[in-house]
Scaffold this active site. Structure first.
Site, PDB file in Angstrom:
ATOM      1  N   CYS A 384       0.738  -1.117   0.025  1.00 36.30           N
ATOM      2  CA  CYS A 384      -0.036  -0.024   0.188  1.00 36.30           C
ATOM      3  C   CYS A 384       0.994   1.155   0.079  1.00 36.30           C
ATOM      4  O   CYS A 384       1.384   1.534  -1.075  1.00 36.30           O
ATOM      5  CB  CYS A 384      -1.064   0.143   1.196  1.00 36.30           C
ATOM      6  SG  CYS A 384      -2.625   0.938   0.667  1.00 36.30           S
ATOM      7  N   HIS A 510      -3.456  -5.180   0.525  1.00 37.91           N
ATOM      8  CA  HIS A 510      -3.104  -5.594   1.585  1.00 37.91           C
ATOM      9  C   HIS A 510      -3.056  -7.148   1.639  1.00 37.91           C
ATOM     10  O   HIS A 510      -4.041  -7.771   2.236  1.00 37.91           O
ATOM     11  CB  HIS A 510      -3.701  -5.153   3.043  1.00 37.91           C
ATOM     12  CG  HIS A 510      -3.697  -3.583   3.087  1.00 37.91           C
ATOM     13  ND1 HIS A 510      -2.505  -3.317   3.851  1.00 37.91           N
ATOM     14  CD2 HIS A 510      -4.057  -2.405   2.508  1.00 37.91           C
ATOM     15  CE1 HIS A 510      -2.575  -1.721   4.045  1.00 37.91           C
ATOM     16  NE2 HIS A 510      -3.603  -1.207   3.183  1.00 37.91           N
ATOM     17  N   GLU A 512      -1.660  -9.198   3.363  1.00 35.37           N
ATOM     18  CA  GLU A 512      -1.461  -9.543   4.601  1.00 35.37           C
ATOM     19  C   GLU A 512      -2.908  -9.848   5.487  1.00 35.37           C
ATOM     20  O   GLU A 512      -2.897 -10.646   6.239  1.00 35.37           O
ATOM     21  CB  GLU A 512      -0.708  -8.778   5.549  1.00 35.37           C
ATOM     22  CG  GLU A 512      -1.362  -7.165   6.105  1.00 35.37           C
ATOM     23  CD  GLU A 512      -1.266  -6.393   4.991  1.00 35.37           C
ATOM     24  OE1 GLU A 512      -0.978  -6.458   3.776  1.00 35.37           O
ATOM     25  OE2 GLU A 512      -1.354  -5.029   5.547  1.00 35.37           O
TER      26      GLU A 512
END
Ligand code: GLN
Length: 540
Positions: A384, A510, A512
């Site tokens: 990001c 993202h 993650e």
């Protein structure tokens, strides 16, 4: 009438005992026995969601597929189970009051006085029932945030007390997670705080069925007997949650050994189906046997906080498990980085990750770290804001646009290589207004990311207002940056990479938020694989 069983988890004595992980681990154990689960978090604060809270107040904001900005415990829920949750799984006092007040303004209460009981408590209960509405999971696990005794939690506790009254003990179960502290001088574990916490719950009308006690060493039989007698809980229902040293992914196994799932199933009259725990056993074995260490520099403003980059740390560890290495975090505050010290700070670093973030502070340090990674061939992963900084770095140092910047930091920059998303220009309100949640990304063949994902199309979660400015695309592509992923209409750049470098990837989304130990995200696996190639290669 809903058939799901409800399991409510409250916390006592102290905060930060790992209630979220306990709920997630129980979800994992129930799934491993072939049951379906749904997990929900109730947060007693007045904010609608943590989206507008500072990382100092709240740690990471976890984003769901449907674009809700939620509590980081939802991250644990998803990582420990096979599920992906939605907005309805993260509820706050603010949301509850907001709906009740909106209904009052519409006249829905027909002139009645609107009160905490029954209107607020009914709304809380409705939010819990909502979770079971479509799929009716076997179990609905609800974590009540905060600590018993807090003023804010009282309406939630009253709501779950009513549910037990209505559905009975064969459908509603109360688990209370507490702390059994060890007094360091005497080396003695103390049960009294737990007894007091249970008394507090009893005052509200809740008798816990199961006690889960955080404790440093295994619990003696005498301690269990004492807690059982004074807290009115069967002895086998006193579960020790022993501190785990290596990895949180051992926690489900720890609870399995303590028979938490067996006690839960027994208490609710459910059959003890055979447990299939092979995948988790495999993960734990890999964690325990990894000896090689990969040093990953995380360059972010909030590295001093444990939880601000929680999902990133977890995803790195998933990449480590897959590559049979342990991850060491080298936490670097970008504000402390400059040309004179970067070599020293990056000594022995095998990979550099720049996570997401907001605001100008620390930007130049991040750009410096990215420049170091790019020019020294150190694997780099930009997420990001980290991707946006990589674009700025490339523009300044390869394209020669010295004043290149994001309009987030320099609104009048002559070379706004990162600028506000068109859809964001009229947005004035803060909460929930970013580009949020899952959007598709189409990947180019013969690129690094394509070889990592082995997919032409994927879906990833977003949380941003700014983007790569499309009119600069040809210049970047001429100079050696590849736009390897975009939105299907090619209007938004989702992934950039530099093929001349061993592993240099920036993503606008993202990744993650979608990595699990059992299903690690391909980009974290690839990043750690590339980084581990630098082990023992000496100083850069
Ligand atoms: N501040 C940047 C934006 O709004 C990046 C956001 C992020 O890293 N989550 O686009």
């Amino acid at each position: 009438m809903i058939k799901s069983k409800f399991i409510f988890i409250t916390g006592g004595v102290a905060s930060s005992l790992g209630k979220g992980v306990t709920v997630a681990a129980l979800g994992c154990l129930l799934e491993s026995r072939g049951y379906t689960v749904a997990l929900q978090k109730m947060d007693p604060y007045i904010n609608i969601d943590p989206g507008t809270m500072s990382p100092y107040q709240h740690g990471e904001v976890f984003v769901t597929n449907d674009g809700a900005e939620t509590d980081l415990d939802l991250g644990y829920y998803e990582r420990f189970t096979s599920q992906e949750f939605s907005r309805a799984h993260s509820v706050s006092t603010g949301q509850i009051y907001h709906s009740v007040i909106e209904r009052e303004r519409k006249g829905d209460y027909l002139g009645r006085t609107v009160q905490v009981v029954p209107h607020i408590t009914n709304e809380i209960r409705n939010r819990i029932y909502l979770i079971g509405k479509d799929k009716e999971p076997d179990f609905i696990l609800v974590e009540i945030g905060g600590t018993v005794g807090d003023i804010e939690s009282v309406p939630f506790l009253e709501a779950i007390r009513q549910m037990r009254y209505e559905h009975g003990s064969s459908q509603v179960l109360f688990i209370h997670l507490t702390l059994v502290p060890t007094i360091s001088v005497a080396g003695e574990a103390k049960t009294k705080p737990t007894q007091h916490s249970v008394k507090e719950l009893l005052g509200i009308g809740i008798q816990p069925d199961i006690l889960v006690c955080r404790i440093r060493e295994p619990m003696t039989k005498e301690m269990k007997a004492k807690l059982s007698l004074f807290c009115n809980v069967k002895e086998e229902n006193v579960i020790a949650a022993i501190d785990i040293k290596d990895s949180i992914y051992e926690i489900p196994k720890m609870y399995k050994d303590e028979k938490l799932d067996e006690v839960v199933l027994g208490s609710l009259g459910m059959s003890l189906k055979k447990s299939n725990f092979t995948e988790w056993d495999r993960i734990i074995k890999k964690i325990k046997s990894a000896t090689k260490v990969v040093n990953i520099a995380i360059v972010g403003k909030y590295i001093s906080l444990q939880d601000a980059y929680r999902s990133i740390y977890e995803s790195l560890s998933h990449g480590g498990i897959e590559n049979d290495v342990r991850i060491e975090h080298i936490k670097i505050n970008p504000e402390d980085l400059d040309k004179t010290n970067i070599k020293e700070k990056m000594k022995n670093v095998h990979g550099i990750l720049v996570p997401g973030g907001f605001g100008e502070r620390g930007i130049e340090g991040k750009i410096l770290a990215i420049n170091y990674a790019r020019t020294k061939n150190i694997p780099f992963f930009g997420i990001c804001l980290g991707m946006q900084c990589a674009v700025i770095e490339f523009a300044r140092n390869v394209l020669g646009l010295k004043d290149a910047n994001s309009t987030e930091f320099t609104p009048n920059t002559k070379n706004p290589v990162i600028s506000l998303l068109e859809e964001q220009t009229d947005v004035e309100r803060m909460g929930g207004t970013m580009r949020l949640g899952a959007y598709p990304c189409v990947m180019k063949k013969n690129t690094l990311v394509y070889s990592e994902y082995k997919l032409e199309r994927t879906s990833e979660r977003h949380r941003h207002r700014f983007e790569f400015t499309l009119r600069y695309r040809p210049e970047f592509e001429k100079s050696g940056m590849v736009i390897s992923g975009t939105s299907p209409d090619e209007k938004l750049v989702e992934i950039i990479e530099v093929p001349a470098h061993p592993w240099f990837v920036g993503v606008q989304y993202h990744p993650e938020f979608k990595s699990k130990p059992i299903a690690p995200h391909p980009l974290f696996v690839g990043f750690i694989r590339a980084a581990s190639k630098l082990i023992g290669k000496g100083e850069k």
